[in-house]
Scaffold this active site. Structure first.
Site, short mmCIF file in Angstrom:
data_model
loop_
_atom_site.label_atom_id
_atom_site.label_comp_id
_atom_site.label_asym_id
_atom_site.label_seq_id
_atom_site.Cartn_x
_atom_site.Cartn_y
_atom_site.Cartn_z
N SER A 87 14.74 75.88 34.99
CA SER A 87 13.43 75.99 34.35
C SER A 87 13.12 77.45 34.04
O SER A 87 13.74 78.36 34.60
CB SER A 87 12.33 75.40 35.25
N ILE A 123 12.50 81.24 32.96
CA ILE A 123 13.38 82.34 32.57
C ILE A 123 14.80 82.08 33.05
O ILE A 123 15.78 82.43 32.38
CB ILE A 123 12.87 83.68 33.15
N GLN A 177 14.52 71.46 41.11
CA GLN A 177 14.14 70.38 40.20
C GLN A 177 14.81 69.07 40.64
O GLN A 177 15.89 69.09 41.23
CB GLN A 177 14.58 70.71 38.77
N LYS A 185 16.84 65.37 36.63
CA LYS A 185 16.47 66.33 35.59
C LYS A 185 17.50 67.44 35.48
O LYS A 185 17.93 67.81 34.39
CB LYS A 185 15.09 66.92 35.89
N ASP A 234 17.20 74.19 47.56
CA ASP A 234 15.93 74.70 48.09
C ASP A 234 16.23 76.08 48.64
O ASP A 234 16.89 76.22 49.68
CB ASP A 234 15.42 73.76 49.20
N SER A 255 12.36 90.67 40.98
CA SER A 255 11.07 90.96 41.62
C SER A 255 9.99 90.67 40.58
O SER A 255 9.97 89.61 39.96
CB SER A 255 11.04 92.41 42.10
N TYR A 301 1.82 87.06 47.46
CA TYR A 301 2.70 87.23 46.30
C TYR A 301 3.17 88.68 46.17
O TYR A 301 4.39 88.94 46.10
CB TYR A 301 2.00 86.77 45.02
N LYS A 322 7.07 90.29 46.51
CA LYS A 322 7.73 91.04 45.44
C LYS A 322 8.00 92.49 45.84
O LYS A 322 9.02 93.06 45.44
CB LYS A 322 6.90 90.96 44.16
N VAL A 326 5.02 86.35 32.00
CA VAL A 326 5.75 85.65 30.94
C VAL A 326 5.17 84.24 30.89
O VAL A 326 4.90 83.64 31.94
CB VAL A 326 7.26 85.61 31.23
#
Length: 306
Positions: free
Chosen positions: A25, A27, A48, A52, A73, A173, A187, A191, A220
Protein backbone atom coordinates in the site's frame (compact mmCIF):
# COMPACT_ATOMS: atom_id res chain seq x y z
CA UNK A 1 19.16 25.37 -0.94
CA UNK A 2 19.08 23.34 -4.14
CA UNK A 3 16.94 20.27 -4.71
CA UNK A 4 18.77 17.06 -5.59
CA UNK A 5 18.51 15.51 -9.01
CA UNK A 6 17.25 12.07 -8.02
CA UNK A 7 16.67 10.78 -11.54
CA UNK A 8 18.48 7.45 -11.84
CA UNK A 9 18.68 4.60 -14.31
CA UNK A 10 16.86 1.67 -12.71
CA UNK A 11 18.52 -0.87 -15.01
CA UNK A 12 20.84 -1.73 -12.12
CA UNK A 13 17.86 -3.24 -10.27
CA UNK A 14 17.42 -6.06 -12.75
CA UNK A 15 17.77 -9.40 -10.99
CA UNK A 16 18.28 -7.79 -7.59
CA UNK A 17 16.52 -9.20 -4.52
CA UNK A 18 14.39 -6.64 -2.70
CA UNK A 19 12.20 -6.61 0.40
CA UNK A 20 9.80 -3.72 1.01
CA UNK A 21 7.95 -3.58 4.32
CA UNK A 22 4.61 -1.86 3.90
CA UNK A 23 4.95 -2.89 0.27
CA UNK A 24 1.27 -3.56 -0.45
CA UNK A 25 0.00 0.00 0.00
CA UNK A 26 0.93 3.67 -0.26
CA UNK A 27 4.50 4.73 -0.94
CA UNK A 28 5.79 1.21 -0.33
CA UNK A 29 3.59 -0.22 -3.08
CA UNK A 30 4.43 2.58 -5.53
CA UNK A 31 8.14 1.98 -4.92
CA UNK A 32 7.79 -1.79 -5.19
CA UNK A 33 5.97 -1.42 -8.53
CA UNK A 34 8.74 0.76 -9.94
CA UNK A 35 11.43 -1.66 -8.83
CA UNK A 36 9.56 -4.72 -10.10
CA UNK A 37 9.08 -3.01 -13.47
CA UNK A 38 12.87 -2.57 -13.59
CA UNK A 39 13.37 -6.32 -13.22
CA UNK A 40 13.97 -6.71 -9.48
CA UNK A 41 12.68 -9.70 -7.52
CA UNK A 42 10.43 -7.87 -5.07
CA UNK A 43 8.93 -9.23 -1.87
CA UNK A 44 6.02 -7.23 -0.47
CA UNK A 45 5.99 -7.68 3.31
CA UNK A 46 2.75 -6.21 4.59
CA UNK A 47 -0.05 -6.61 7.12
CA UNK A 48 -2.70 -6.29 4.39
CA UNK A 49 -5.06 -9.30 4.21
CA UNK A 50 -3.36 -12.21 2.46
CA UNK A 51 -5.96 -12.28 -0.35
CA UNK A 52 -5.34 -8.61 -1.15
CA UNK A 53 -1.56 -8.92 -0.98
CA UNK A 54 -1.48 -12.04 -3.11
CA UNK A 55 -3.74 -10.41 -5.70
CA UNK A 56 -1.37 -7.43 -5.98
CA UNK A 57 1.57 -9.81 -6.42
CA UNK A 58 -0.36 -11.94 -8.92
CA UNK A 59 -1.46 -8.95 -11.01
CA UNK A 60 2.11 -7.67 -11.23
CA UNK A 61 3.51 -11.14 -11.95
CA UNK A 62 1.09 -11.54 -14.86
CA UNK A 63 2.85 -8.55 -16.41
CA UNK A 64 6.05 -10.58 -16.46
CA UNK A 65 7.37 -9.09 -13.24
CA UNK A 66 8.78 -10.97 -10.25
CA UNK A 67 6.68 -10.15 -7.18
CA UNK A 68 6.14 -12.15 -4.02
CA UNK A 69 3.73 -11.33 -1.19
CA UNK A 70 4.25 -12.41 2.40
CA UNK A 71 2.05 -11.44 5.32
CA UNK A 72 4.13 -9.52 7.85
CA UNK A 73 3.31 -7.84 11.15
CA UNK A 74 6.41 -5.71 11.64
CA UNK A 75 5.87 -5.56 15.41
CA UNK A 76 6.47 -9.33 15.55
CA UNK A 77 10.06 -10.57 15.33
CA UNK A 78 8.89 -14.01 14.22
CA UNK A 79 6.69 -12.54 11.49
CA UNK A 80 9.52 -10.39 10.15
CA UNK A 81 11.95 -13.30 10.26
CA UNK A 82 9.60 -15.37 8.11
CA UNK A 83 9.18 -12.45 5.69
CA UNK A 84 12.93 -12.10 5.25
CA UNK A 85 13.30 -15.85 4.72
CA UNK A 86 10.55 -15.66 2.10
CA UNK A 87 12.39 -12.85 0.28
CA UNK A 88 15.65 -14.80 0.20
CA UNK A 89 13.93 -17.96 -1.06
CA UNK A 90 12.20 -15.94 -3.80
CA UNK A 91 15.54 -14.68 -5.11
CA UNK A 92 17.18 -16.79 -7.86
CA UNK A 93 20.53 -16.32 -6.09
CA UNK A 94 19.05 -17.00 -2.64
CA UNK A 95 20.23 -13.67 -1.33
CA UNK A 96 19.01 -10.18 -0.40
CA UNK A 97 20.26 -6.86 -1.81
CA UNK A 98 17.89 -4.01 -0.89
CA UNK A 99 15.55 -3.44 2.06
CA UNK A 100 13.23 -0.43 2.39
CA UNK A 101 11.27 0.04 5.63
CA UNK A 102 8.03 1.71 4.50
CA UNK A 103 5.74 -0.06 6.99
CA UNK A 104 4.28 2.50 9.35
CA UNK A 105 1.21 3.52 11.25
CA UNK A 106 -0.72 6.76 11.17
CA UNK A 107 -0.01 9.87 13.23
CA UNK A 108 -1.56 9.39 16.69
CA UNK A 109 -2.73 12.80 17.95
CA UNK A 110 -2.34 14.06 21.48
CA UNK A 111 0.59 15.27 23.52
CA UNK A 112 1.62 13.00 26.38
CA UNK A 113 0.57 15.77 28.79
CA UNK A 114 -2.93 15.79 27.27
CA UNK A 115 -3.25 12.04 27.77
CA UNK A 116 -2.05 12.27 31.37
CA UNK A 117 -4.52 15.05 32.17
CA UNK A 118 -7.32 13.05 30.54
CA UNK A 119 -6.64 10.28 33.08
CA UNK A 120 -8.00 12.56 35.81
CA UNK A 121 -6.74 13.55 39.23
CA UNK A 122 -3.80 11.43 40.41
CA UNK A 123 -4.59 8.69 42.90
CA UNK A 124 -2.71 5.71 44.28
CA UNK A 125 -5.87 3.63 43.78
CA UNK A 126 -6.49 4.58 40.15
CA UNK A 127 -6.71 1.75 37.60
CA UNK A 128 -4.48 3.14 34.87
CA UNK A 129 -4.52 1.40 31.49
CA UNK A 130 -1.25 1.31 29.59
CA UNK A 131 -0.95 4.17 27.10
CA UNK A 132 -1.26 3.53 23.38
CA UNK A 133 2.26 3.11 21.99
CA UNK A 134 1.36 1.63 18.60
CA UNK A 135 3.29 4.37 16.78
CA UNK A 136 6.45 3.37 18.61
CA UNK A 137 5.85 -0.38 18.20
CA UNK A 138 5.31 -0.14 14.43
CA UNK A 139 7.39 2.86 13.39
CA UNK A 140 10.42 2.28 15.61
CA UNK A 141 10.54 -1.28 16.97
CA UNK A 142 9.37 -2.57 13.58
CA UNK A 143 12.06 -0.61 11.76
CA UNK A 144 14.70 -1.82 14.21
CA UNK A 145 13.70 -5.44 13.56
CA UNK A 146 13.80 -4.84 9.79
CA UNK A 147 17.18 -3.14 9.98
CA UNK A 148 18.65 -5.94 12.11
CA UNK A 149 17.38 -8.66 9.81
CA UNK A 150 18.50 -6.77 6.70
CA UNK A 151 22.05 -6.49 8.01
CA UNK A 152 21.99 -10.19 8.89
CA UNK A 153 20.65 -11.52 5.58
CA UNK A 154 22.64 -9.09 3.42
CA UNK A 155 25.68 -11.15 4.42
CA UNK A 156 24.42 -14.35 2.78
CA UNK A 157 26.69 -15.59 0.01
CA UNK A 158 24.89 -15.96 -3.36
CA UNK A 159 24.03 -19.56 -4.22
CA UNK A 160 25.66 -19.23 -7.65
CA UNK A 161 29.01 -18.18 -6.10
CA UNK A 162 28.86 -14.80 -7.84
CA UNK A 163 29.93 -11.55 -6.19
CA UNK A 164 27.44 -10.31 -3.55
CA UNK A 165 27.15 -6.88 -5.17
CA UNK A 166 25.92 -3.59 -3.75
CA UNK A 167 23.71 -3.68 -0.63
CA UNK A 168 21.31 -0.89 0.33
CA UNK A 169 19.38 -0.34 3.57
CA UNK A 170 16.77 2.42 3.31
CA UNK A 171 15.34 3.55 6.65
CA UNK A 172 12.08 5.49 6.43
CA UNK A 173 11.56 8.20 9.03
CA UNK A 174 9.65 11.44 8.40
CA UNK A 175 10.23 15.15 8.50
CA UNK A 176 8.40 14.65 11.81
CA UNK A 177 11.67 13.15 13.03
CA UNK A 178 13.28 16.58 12.63
CA UNK A 179 10.74 19.08 13.97
CA UNK A 180 8.92 19.80 17.22
CA UNK A 181 5.32 18.61 17.24
CA UNK A 182 3.53 19.69 20.44
CA UNK A 183 0.26 18.20 19.18
CA UNK A 184 1.55 14.64 19.42
CA UNK A 185 4.14 12.61 21.31
CA UNK A 186 4.35 8.98 20.20
CA UNK A 187 4.58 9.65 16.44
CA UNK A 188 7.50 12.11 16.58
CA UNK A 189 9.14 9.93 19.24
CA UNK A 190 9.03 6.99 16.83
CA UNK A 191 10.37 9.00 13.90
CA UNK A 192 13.12 10.67 15.95
CA UNK A 193 14.00 7.13 17.05
CA UNK A 194 14.47 5.97 13.45
CA UNK A 195 16.67 9.00 12.89
CA UNK A 196 18.77 8.00 15.91
CA UNK A 197 19.03 4.44 14.59
CA UNK A 198 20.17 5.78 11.23
CA UNK A 199 22.80 8.07 12.72
CA UNK A 200 24.31 5.30 14.80
CA UNK A 201 24.01 2.46 12.29
CA UNK A 202 25.38 4.31 9.25
CA UNK A 203 28.74 4.65 11.01
CA UNK A 204 29.25 0.88 10.85
CA UNK A 205 27.21 -0.57 7.98
CA UNK A 206 29.84 0.31 5.42
CA UNK A 207 32.20 -2.02 7.33
CA UNK A 208 30.07 -4.93 6.12
CA UNK A 209 29.48 -3.56 2.62
CA UNK A 210 26.06 -1.99 3.23
CA UNK A 211 25.03 1.54 2.29
CA UNK A 212 22.55 3.07 4.73
CA UNK A 213 20.40 6.10 3.92
CA UNK A 214 17.26 7.68 5.35
CA UNK A 215 14.09 9.10 3.82
CA UNK A 216 12.23 11.89 5.64
CA UNK A 217 9.04 12.59 3.67
CA UNK A 218 6.72 15.50 4.28
CA UNK A 219 2.97 14.74 4.19
CA UNK A 220 2.09 12.58 1.18
CA UNK A 221 -1.55 12.02 0.24
CA UNK A 222 -1.83 8.31 1.05
CA UNK A 223 -4.33 6.27 3.13
CA UNK A 224 -1.93 6.56 6.07
CA UNK A 225 -2.77 10.22 6.66
CA UNK A 226 -6.54 9.71 6.51
CA UNK A 227 -6.91 10.10 10.32
CA UNK A 228 -5.15 13.48 10.19
CA UNK A 229 -7.30 14.61 7.25
CA UNK A 230 -10.45 13.52 9.07
CA UNK A 231 -9.43 15.27 12.30
CA UNK A 232 -8.77 18.50 10.40
CA UNK A 233 -12.05 18.15 8.51
CA UNK A 234 -13.90 17.82 11.83
CA UNK A 235 -12.46 21.23 12.73
CA UNK A 236 -13.70 22.65 9.42
CA UNK A 237 -10.28 22.58 7.75
CA UNK A 238 -9.65 21.01 4.34
CA UNK A 239 -6.12 19.62 4.63
CA UNK A 240 -5.23 20.03 0.95
CA UNK A 241 -6.10 23.75 1.11
CA UNK A 242 -3.71 24.56 3.95
CA UNK A 243 -1.00 22.00 3.28
CA UNK A 244 1.00 21.31 0.14
CA UNK A 245 1.73 17.60 -0.22
CA UNK A 246 4.98 16.01 -1.30
CA UNK A 247 4.40 13.80 -4.34
CA UNK A 248 4.39 10.04 -4.49
CA UNK A 249 6.65 10.28 -7.55
CA UNK A 250 9.31 12.19 -5.60
CA UNK A 251 9.18 9.59 -2.82
CA UNK A 252 9.66 6.74 -5.29
CA UNK A 253 12.51 8.60 -7.01
CA UNK A 254 14.23 9.31 -3.68
CA UNK A 255 13.97 5.66 -2.65
CA UNK A 256 15.30 4.57 -6.05
CA UNK A 257 18.15 7.07 -5.74
CA UNK A 258 19.13 5.39 -2.47
CA UNK A 259 18.69 1.91 -3.93
CA UNK A 260 20.94 2.24 -6.99
CA UNK A 261 23.38 5.10 -6.38
CA UNK A 262 26.48 3.23 -5.22
CA UNK A 263 28.11 6.47 -4.05
CA UNK A 264 25.25 7.43 -1.72
CA UNK A 265 25.79 6.49 1.92
CA UNK A 266 24.86 8.08 5.23
CA UNK A 267 22.55 10.72 3.76
CA UNK A 268 19.14 11.81 5.05
CA UNK A 269 16.83 13.00 2.28
CA UNK A 270 13.90 15.33 2.98
CA UNK A 271 11.12 14.87 0.44
CA UNK A 272 9.24 18.15 0.19
CA UNK A 273 6.60 19.64 -2.15
CA UNK A 274 9.46 21.52 -3.86
CA UNK A 275 11.59 18.40 -4.36
CA UNK A 276 14.12 16.29 -2.48
CA UNK A 277 16.88 17.81 -0.36
CA UNK A 278 19.93 16.45 1.45
CA UNK A 279 19.33 17.41 5.09
CA UNK A 280 23.08 17.12 5.81
CA UNK A 281 22.31 15.41 9.10
CA UNK A 282 25.91 15.19 10.29
CA UNK A 283 28.30 16.99 12.61
CA UNK A 284 30.00 18.90 9.79
CA UNK A 285 26.72 20.53 8.78
CA UNK A 286 25.06 21.14 12.15
CA UNK A 287 22.92 17.99 12.32
CA UNK A 288 20.49 19.23 9.63
CA UNK A 289 19.73 22.53 11.37
CA UNK A 290 20.91 24.77 8.53
CA UNK A 291 18.82 22.81 6.02
CA UNK A 292 15.78 22.43 8.23
CA UNK A 293 15.29 26.13 8.90
CA UNK A 294 14.44 27.13 5.30
CA UNK A 295 12.31 24.00 4.90
CA UNK A 296 10.17 24.81 7.94
CA UNK A 297 10.05 28.50 6.99
CA UNK A 298 8.46 27.52 3.66
CA UNK A 299 5.99 25.19 5.36
CA UNK A 300 4.87 27.83 7.86
CA UNK A 301 4.52 30.42 5.10
CA UNK A 302 2.31 27.89 3.31
CA UNK A 303 0.05 27.68 6.38
CA UNK A 304 1.41 24.69 8.31
CA UNK A 305 0.95 24.87 12.08
CA UNK A 306 2.75 22.11 13.99
Amino acid sequence: MEALNTNVDLAGLEGRSVLVTGGASGIGLATAKAWAAAGAYVTLADIQPIEKGEKIASDLSHNGQHVNYTFCDVTSWESQLEAFRSAVKFSPRQTLDIVATFAGTAFAPGNEVDHVLFAGEPSLDAELPAPNTKNIEVNLTGVYYSSWLALYFFRLKPSDSSEPGDKSLILVSSIGGYMDSPKASTYPASKFGVRGLFRSTRARTIDIGVRCNLLAPWFVDTPLIAPVKNAMKARGIEMSKVLAFATMEDCVQAASFCAVNKELHGRALAIQPEGTFDLKDDVEDGWAGDQLRPIMKRRREAGFDA
